[in-house]
Design an enzyme around this catalytic site. Structure first.
Site, PDB file in Angstrom:
ATOM      1  N   TYR A 138      40.451  41.176  33.587  1.00  0.00           N
ATOM      2  CA  TYR A 138      39.580  40.474  34.549  1.00  0.00           C
ATOM      3  C   TYR A 138      38.148  40.868  34.184  1.00  0.00           C
ATOM      4  CZ  TYR A 138      37.872  39.435  39.397  1.00  0.00           C
ATOM      5  OH  TYR A 138      37.215  38.971  40.508  1.00  0.00           O
ATOM      6  N   LYS A 166      40.812  36.636  32.601  1.00  0.00           N
ATOM      7  CA  LYS A 166      40.215  35.915  33.738  1.00  0.00           C
ATOM      8  C   LYS A 166      38.710  36.121  33.630  1.00  0.00           C
ATOM      9  CE  LYS A 166      40.119  36.709  38.776  1.00  0.00           C
ATOM     10  NZ  LYS A 166      40.666  37.618  39.794  1.00  0.00           N
TER      11      LYS A 166
HETATM   12  N1  LIG Z   1      37.373  36.485  42.375  1.00  0.00           N
HETATM   13  C1  LIG Z   1      38.474  36.102  43.131  1.00  0.00           C
HETATM   14  C2  LIG Z   1      39.045  34.855  42.589  1.00  0.00           C
HETATM   15  C3  LIG Z   1      39.658  34.091  43.637  1.00  0.00           C
HETATM   16  O1  LIG Z   1      39.247  33.840  44.683  1.00  0.00           O
HETATM   17  C4  LIG Z   1      39.514  37.178  43.273  1.00  0.00           C
HETATM   18  O2  LIG Z   1      40.073  37.599  42.287  1.00  0.00           O
HETATM   19  O3  LIG Z   1      39.790  37.574  44.368  1.00  0.00           O
END
Ligand SMILES: N[C@@H](CC=O)C(=O)O
Length: 306
Positions: A138, A166
């Site tokens: 992420y 992500k």
């Molecule tokens: N940034 C958010 C993406 C979705 O809402 C998360 O990971 O919580």
């Protein structure tokens, strides 16, 4: 063989009670709604799961609650073992792996920015802790170190258990760079950019803020992308106009966090007892704003409210 990680993944927002504790009864109710909505998967401890503001005992209880519900329903789940401290991340990853999730999501350590070589080393440490469970990296735009597509290519070539990333997408040049450097990696773009990411041939899915607004609607929209991308781009344009006009100003002009924005979306959607409250010290948006914006959102993107 395991299917590729893809599609509409709903974030498990963290319900916070008036006394600042985690409302575990509401969390379980939220999971049940997400399972019933038949999303492609549920993930915990993203930003809206407030991974950055939990004790380790709370972390364990959130993951155990998600894992038990998903295992009995046959719902794929990803555990967020994110933490800004690499030692804590490794411990969270090891405990997550024991719950047999589809994958484990992590961020890069977030105090001193890593070099590319240090990022590879960190991902190797995390892979050992994950014990065969694939990783999702992420790497959002607000991370201390944001990797460009060529940098990501170099790191991921040396981190074979990272199955998906992500990230925040960008303009046409960013998409061209992603196609050139990241083919074969499952890229997850922001939910409200998913149709563009699919049209560009880059996105595999979203860990999605659209699912915050309405998980069932986000799933139908995602499924439709396979057959009618033009209709999905039209929904996306209206959704982005709604977000730009009515949601983004809370961050740009008033300094609210992304988690506050995601919880506002969930309260507008009103599909589970999540509420807008964040854990202190983070400020949250008054629930009255969700009531005000509910009809405006439904008029802007009725397709998402099912
Ligand atoms: N940034 C958010 C993406 C979705 O809402 C998360 O990971 O919580």
């Amino acid at each position: 063989m395991r299917a590729r990680l893809r599609g509409n993944w709903a974030t498990l927002l963290l319900p916070i009670a008036d006394d600042d504790s985690i409302a575990f009864g509401s969390l379980k109710a939220e999971i049940d709604v997400l399972i019933d909505a038949q999303v492609d998967g549920i993930y915990s401890n993203g930003t809206a799961g407030e991974f950055h503001n939990q004790t380790e005992a709370e972390y364990d209880r959130v993951q155990a609650t998600l894992a038990a519900a998903c295992a009995s329903a046959g719902m794929p789940f990803v555990i967020g073992a994110c933490h800004s401290d690499p030692m804590v991340t490794r411990q969270r990853v090891a405990r997550a792996a024991a719950l047999k999730p589809r994958a484990i999501q992590i961020i890069l350590p977030d105090w001193w920015p890593l070099t590319d070589g240090e990022a590879v080393d960190f991902l190797d440490l995390a892979a050992h802790a994950a014990d065969g469970v694939p990783l999702v990296l992420y790497n959002p735009p607000h991370a201390k170190r944001v990797l460009t597509p060529p940098e990501l290519q170099w790191v991921l070539a040396r981190a074979p258990t990272v199955e998906a990333v992500k990230l925040g997408d960008g303009d046409a040049a960013w998409y061209a760079a992603a196609r050139a450097h990241l083919a074969g990696i499952s890229l997850f773009v922001p939910g409200h950019h998913l149709a563009t990411g699919m049209r560009e041939g880059v996105a595999a899915g979203a860990f999605s803020n659209v699912a915050c607004l309405n998980p069932r609607g986000a799933q139908r929209w995602t499924d439709l992308m396979a057959t009618d991308i033009a209709a999905c781009l039209d929904v996306e344009a209206r959704l982005q106009a709604f977000i730009d006009t009515h949601i983004w100003p809370f961050r740009r002009d008033h300094g609210y966090s992304n988690a506050a924005l995601d919880k506002l979306l969930a309260a507008i959607g009103d599909w589970a007892p999540v509420g807008t409250r964040l854990r202190r010290p983070y400020r949250f948006i008054d629930a009255g704003e969700a009531r005000r914006l509910g009809p405006i959102a439904r008029e802007a993107v009725p397709e998402l409210f099912i």
